[in-house]
Design a protein around this motif. Sequence first.
Motif, PDB file in Angstrom:
ATOM      1  N   ASP A   2       0.843  -1.171   0.000  1.00  0.00           N
ATOM      2  CA  ASP A   2       0.000   0.000   0.000  1.00  0.00           C
ATOM      3  C   ASP A   2       0.904   1.255   0.000  1.00  0.00           C
ATOM      4  O   ASP A   2       1.726   1.394   0.896  1.00  0.00           O
ATOM      5  N   ARG A   3       0.767   2.120  -0.991  1.00  0.00           N
ATOM      6  CA  ARG A   3       1.635   3.305  -1.030  1.00  0.00           C
ATOM      7  C   ARG A   3       0.870   4.529  -0.572  1.00  0.00           C
ATOM      8  O   ARG A   3       0.238   5.207  -1.365  1.00  0.00           O
ATOM      9  N   ARG A   4       0.914   4.760   0.734  1.00  0.00           N
ATOM     10  CA  ARG A   4       0.193   5.911   1.295  1.00  0.00           C
ATOM     11  C   ARG A   4       1.055   7.166   1.221  1.00  0.00           C
ATOM     12  O   ARG A   4       2.272   7.073   1.345  1.00  0.00           O
ATOM     13  N   PRO A   5       0.422   8.317   1.088  1.00  0.00           N
ATOM     14  CA  PRO A   5       1.211   9.555   1.086  1.00  0.00           C
ATOM     15  C   PRO A   5       2.017   9.693   2.384  1.00  0.00           C
ATOM     16  O   PRO A   5       1.506   9.404   3.469  1.00  0.00           O
ATOM     17  N   VAL A   6       3.257  10.084   2.249  1.00  0.00           N
ATOM     18  CA  VAL A   6       4.123  10.297   3.418  1.00  0.00           C
ATOM     19  C   VAL A   6       4.834  11.629   3.214  1.00  0.00           C
ATOM     20  O   VAL A   6       5.300  11.920   2.110  1.00  0.00           O
ATOM     21  N   SER A   7       4.905  12.427   4.274  1.00  0.00           N
ATOM     22  CA  SER A   7       5.660  13.682   4.217  1.00  0.00           C
ATOM     23  C   SER A   7       6.885  13.513   5.107  1.00  0.00           C
ATOM     24  O   SER A   7       6.761  13.229   6.295  1.00  0.00           O
ATOM     25  N   LEU A   8       8.049  13.695   4.500  1.00  0.00           N
ATOM     26  CA  LEU A   8       9.296  13.305   5.171  1.00  0.00           C
ATOM     27  C   LEU A   8      10.228  14.468   5.462  1.00  0.00           C
ATOM     28  O   LEU A   8      10.431  15.337   4.602  1.00  0.00           O
ATOM     29  N   LEU A   9      10.827  14.407   6.641  1.00  0.00           N
ATOM     30  CA  LEU A   9      12.014  15.205   6.928  1.00  0.00           C
ATOM     31  C   LEU A   9      13.168  14.205   6.934  1.00  0.00           C
ATOM     32  O   LEU A   9      13.144  13.241   7.704  1.00  0.00           O
ATOM     33  N   LEU A  10      14.143  14.430   6.073  1.00  0.00           N
ATOM     34  CA  LEU A  10      15.269  13.484   5.985  1.00  0.00           C
ATOM     35  C   LEU A  10      16.535  14.170   6.467  1.00  0.00           C
ATOM     36  O   LEU A  10      16.856  15.276   6.025  1.00  0.00           O
ATOM     37  N   ASP A  11      17.245  13.500   7.370  1.00  0.00           N
ATOM     38  CA  ASP A  11      18.562  13.977   7.776  1.00  0.00           C
ATOM     39  C   ASP A  11      19.559  12.880   7.428  1.00  0.00           C
ATOM     40  O   ASP A  11      19.384  11.725   7.828  1.00  0.00           O
ATOM     41  N   CYS A  12      20.608  13.221   6.671  1.00  0.00           N
ATOM     42  CA  CYS A  12      21.520  12.179   6.169  1.00  0.00           C
ATOM     43  C   CYS A  12      22.956  12.683   6.131  1.00  0.00           C
ATOM     44  O   CYS A  12      23.221  13.867   6.338  1.00  0.00           O
ATOM     45  N   ASP A  13      23.880  11.738   5.851  1.00  0.00           N
ATOM     46  CA  ASP A  13      25.314  12.086   5.747  1.00  0.00           C
ATOM     47  C   ASP A  13      25.868  11.510   4.444  1.00  0.00           C
ATOM     48  O   ASP A  13      26.881  10.834   4.434  1.00  0.00           O
ATOM     49  N   THR A  14      25.181  11.789   3.374  1.00  0.00           N
ATOM     50  CA  THR A  14      25.367  11.195   2.038  1.00  0.00           C
ATOM     51  C   THR A  14      26.819  11.179   1.600  1.00  0.00           C
ATOM     52  O   THR A  14      27.416  12.217   1.357  1.00  0.00           O
ATOM     53  N   GLY A  15      27.371   9.987   1.466  1.00  0.00           N
ATOM     54  CA  GLY A  15      27.087   8.581   1.658  1.00  0.00           C
ATOM     55  C   GLY A  15      26.368   7.829   0.534  1.00  0.00           C
ATOM     56  O   GLY A  15      25.354   8.268   0.037  1.00  0.00           O
ATOM     57  N   VAL A  16      27.020   6.672   0.115  1.00  0.00           N
ATOM     58  CA  VAL A  16      26.479   5.895  -1.003  1.00  0.00           C
ATOM     59  C   VAL A  16      25.088   5.358  -0.675  1.00  0.00           C
ATOM     60  O   VAL A  16      24.160   5.474  -1.490  1.00  0.00           O
ATOM     61  N   ASP A  17      24.927   4.759   0.504  1.00  0.00           N
ATOM     62  CA  ASP A  17      23.609   4.170   0.787  1.00  0.00           C
ATOM     63  C   ASP A  17      22.572   5.263   1.084  1.00  0.00           C
ATOM     64  O   ASP A  17      21.386   5.097   0.786  1.00  0.00           O
ATOM     65  N   ASP A  18      23.017   6.408   1.621  1.00  0.00           N
ATOM     66  CA  ASP A  18      22.097   7.552   1.765  1.00  0.00           C
ATOM     67  C   ASP A  18      21.638   7.996   0.369  1.00  0.00           C
ATOM     68  O   ASP A  18      20.466   8.355   0.176  1.00  0.00           O
ATOM     69  N   ALA A  19      22.573   8.022  -0.591  1.00  0.00           N
ATOM     70  CA  ALA A  19      22.242   8.470  -1.953  1.00  0.00           C
ATOM     71  C   ALA A  19      21.206   7.539  -2.578  1.00  0.00           C
ATOM     72  O   ALA A  19      20.261   7.988  -3.235  1.00  0.00           O
ATOM     73  N   LEU A  20      21.383   6.240  -2.362  1.00  0.00           N
ATOM     74  CA  LEU A  20      20.398   5.282  -2.889  1.00  0.00           C
ATOM     75  C   LEU A  20      19.038   5.522  -2.243  1.00  0.00           C
ATOM     76  O   LEU A  20      17.998   5.465  -2.909  1.00  0.00           O
ATOM     77  N   ALA A  21      19.055   5.779  -0.942  1.00  0.00           N
ATOM     78  CA  ALA A  21      17.796   6.049  -0.226  1.00  0.00           C
ATOM     79  C   ALA A  21      17.118   7.284  -0.818  1.00  0.00           C
ATOM     80  O   ALA A  21      15.908   7.281  -1.072  1.00  0.00           O
ATOM     81  N   LEU A  22      17.911   8.309  -1.070  1.00  0.00           N
ATOM     82  CA  LEU A  22      17.351   9.560  -1.608  1.00  0.00           C
ATOM     83  C   LEU A  22      16.787   9.335  -3.014  1.00  0.00           C
ATOM     84  O   LEU A  22      15.665   9.792  -3.325  1.00  0.00           O
TER      85      LEU A  22
END
Length: 346
Positions: free
Chosen positions: A2-22
């Motif tokens: 189920d893809r429900r709307p989500v509003s996100l605040l993201l804090d990251c230290d990009t980073g290869v896996d952070d980049a994939l997440a983004l």
Amino acid sequence: MDRRPVSLLLDCDTGVDDALALAYLCSQPQVEIVAVTSTPGNVAADQVALNNLALLELCGRPSVPVAVGSRTPLSVPLVTTPETHGPQGVGYAQLPVPQGAVSASDAVELWVEAARARPGELTALLTAPLTNFALALRAEPRLPELLKNVVIMGGSYYYQGNTTPTAEWNTHVDPHAAAEVFAAYSGQPEEKLPLVCALETTERIEMRPEHLAALAARAGCTEPEVASAGQANGTRSRASNELVRQLSDMLRFYFAFHQQHGQGYLAHIHDYFAACVAIGTTPFRTRTATVHVETEAPRLVGTTVADFRGLWGEPPNARVVADPEPEQALAELVNAVGAFAARPRT
Ligand code: BDR
Ligand code: CA
């Protein structure tokens, strides 16, 4: 799922896996990214912010504000990890110079303002040391009530660390911040407790060259995308699709890093999994716990311990994520980011 709307605040230290997440979050039209803030960790905070700006532009979300907060951990000197994520945090990739600029607002102010403006609406996703989040909790102690949900990538429970024998990277970089965050959540209602994605779970999400090849094929790349242990260091992708090319150049570095550490030519994509947890696109279970973060004992700094049985007699402060479905999570990545990369660019 189920893809429900989500509003996100993201804090990251990009980073290869952070980049994939983004990239994955940008591929999901139901996900509103309210802001991306930058914590020092894998690389210094200003480099993290540049990476975030460039990635958001590449992924068609140039108007998402990118901000910097603290440039150092709360109480210990900053340590970065170019050997894991490359000198700029993105492996062998050379991201385009961003057109946009870093926000004039401080990351911590931005979080507090956003949470106050939209009480009960925002999900916080933290894929970095918890420095900025700890500072935001100092500035607005009502954040646990104001945020809808909190998802943290960090820690390691009864499982060996990736930074010291017992400590995970994000928690090790700023153990005092992590300790403050868990203290702030002590005794909060169960549904408000942070969902914690720790190494014993995230290391099960093993991205391999075949997943990258499948993602490139899904993106319509004209040639098969090959990453292999036999390639010379620094080999660059020639993929016809720009997003695939950049991710491939990141991942080739990250695969090699894992291989140098005896884990095979693959990548643990911790932060991508945490992103799926935050937006509800992968199944998991949780175990309520009282988490302690060690900040003093010299050999154990950054070590996390979870009391799952209430033996300390202290209120819970976390929901530790368990039982991932790695094949589902990897198929989701291949399909979502592959299809997204194939989209017509305007
Ligand atoms: C965490 O540390 C960082 O290097 C990764 O980006 C991830 O957030 C894994 O321990
Ligand atoms: Ca990270």
